[in-house]
Design a protein around this motif. Sequence first.
Motif, PDB file in Angstrom:
ATOM      1  N   ILE A 114      47.718  11.250  -3.436  1.00  0.00           N
ATOM      2  CA  ILE A 114      47.292   9.859  -3.491  1.00  0.00           C
ATOM      3  C   ILE A 114      47.936   9.102  -2.326  1.00  0.00           C
ATOM      4  N   LEU A 115      47.116   8.336  -1.595  1.00  0.00           N
ATOM      5  CA  LEU A 115      47.579   7.616  -0.419  1.00  0.00           C
ATOM      6  C   LEU A 115      47.212   6.142  -0.535  1.00  0.00           C
ATOM      7  N   ASN A 116      48.030   5.297   0.041  1.00  0.00           N
ATOM      8  CA  ASN A 116      47.670   3.895   0.207  1.00  0.00           C
ATOM      9  C   ASN A 116      47.141   3.798   1.630  1.00  0.00           C
ATOM     10  N   VAL A 117      45.873   3.444   1.785  1.00  0.00           N
ATOM     11  CA  VAL A 117      45.221   3.478   3.089  1.00  0.00           C
ATOM     12  C   VAL A 117      44.969   2.062   3.595  1.00  0.00           C
ATOM     13  N   ILE A 118      45.251   1.871   4.889  1.00  0.00           N
ATOM     14  CA  ILE A 118      44.996   0.603   5.569  1.00  0.00           C
ATOM     15  C   ILE A 118      43.986   0.888   6.676  1.00  0.00           C
ATOM     16  N   ASN A 119      42.960   0.031   6.806  1.00  0.00           N
ATOM     17  CA  ASN A 119      41.954   0.284   7.839  1.00  0.00           C
ATOM     18  C   ASN A 119      42.459  -0.136   9.218  1.00  0.00           C
ATOM     19  N   GLN A 120      41.645   0.079  10.253  1.00  0.00           N
ATOM     20  CA  GLN A 120      42.089  -0.187  11.624  1.00  0.00           C
ATOM     21  C   GLN A 120      42.310  -1.658  11.908  1.00  0.00           C
ATOM     22  N   ASP A 121      41.783  -2.552  11.055  1.00  0.00           N
ATOM     23  CA  ASP A 121      41.991  -3.986  11.241  1.00  0.00           C
ATOM     24  C   ASP A 121      43.214  -4.493  10.495  1.00  0.00           C
ATOM     25  N   GLY A 122      43.898  -3.613   9.766  1.00  0.00           N
ATOM     26  CA  GLY A 122      45.112  -4.002   9.050  1.00  0.00           C
ATOM     27  C   GLY A 122      44.870  -4.418   7.607  1.00  0.00           C
TER      28      GLY A 122
END
Length: 129
Positions: free
Chosen positions: A19-27
């Motif tokens: 399980i990961l906490n993901v942030i997109n390229q815009d933050g």
Amino acid sequence: EPKRKTAFGSVGRRIPYRILNVINQDGESLGNMHRAEALKLMDQHDLKLVLLHENVEPPVYRLMTGQQIHEEQLKRAEKKKSSTKSEMVQKELSFSSAIAKNDLDTKTKQIAHWIEKKYHVKITIRQAK
């Protein structure tokens, strides 16, 4: 063997966490998701996953372009370089007042070289016997 700090960069498909906490390229946070979903998202948008924070639960990964990764690596290298320069180097040179002209010229060149490198130079002149 002791765990060593890896360099900042894409982790590719080698993700040890489920399980990961993901942030997109815009933050913006995309929330927690399974490793397979994150990899699918990475492939769809032609991005790379980069580990930001490993010591939190779940670990934080960010989707980045190759250009963003390169810029971040340059920032970190510059920051590391500037932090090591904060330590001032001091050089010390001592010589007799009866020094020969050749020796004086050589030492003068050495002092000029150190000053160019922004070192602190301390000079001591001893009285000749």
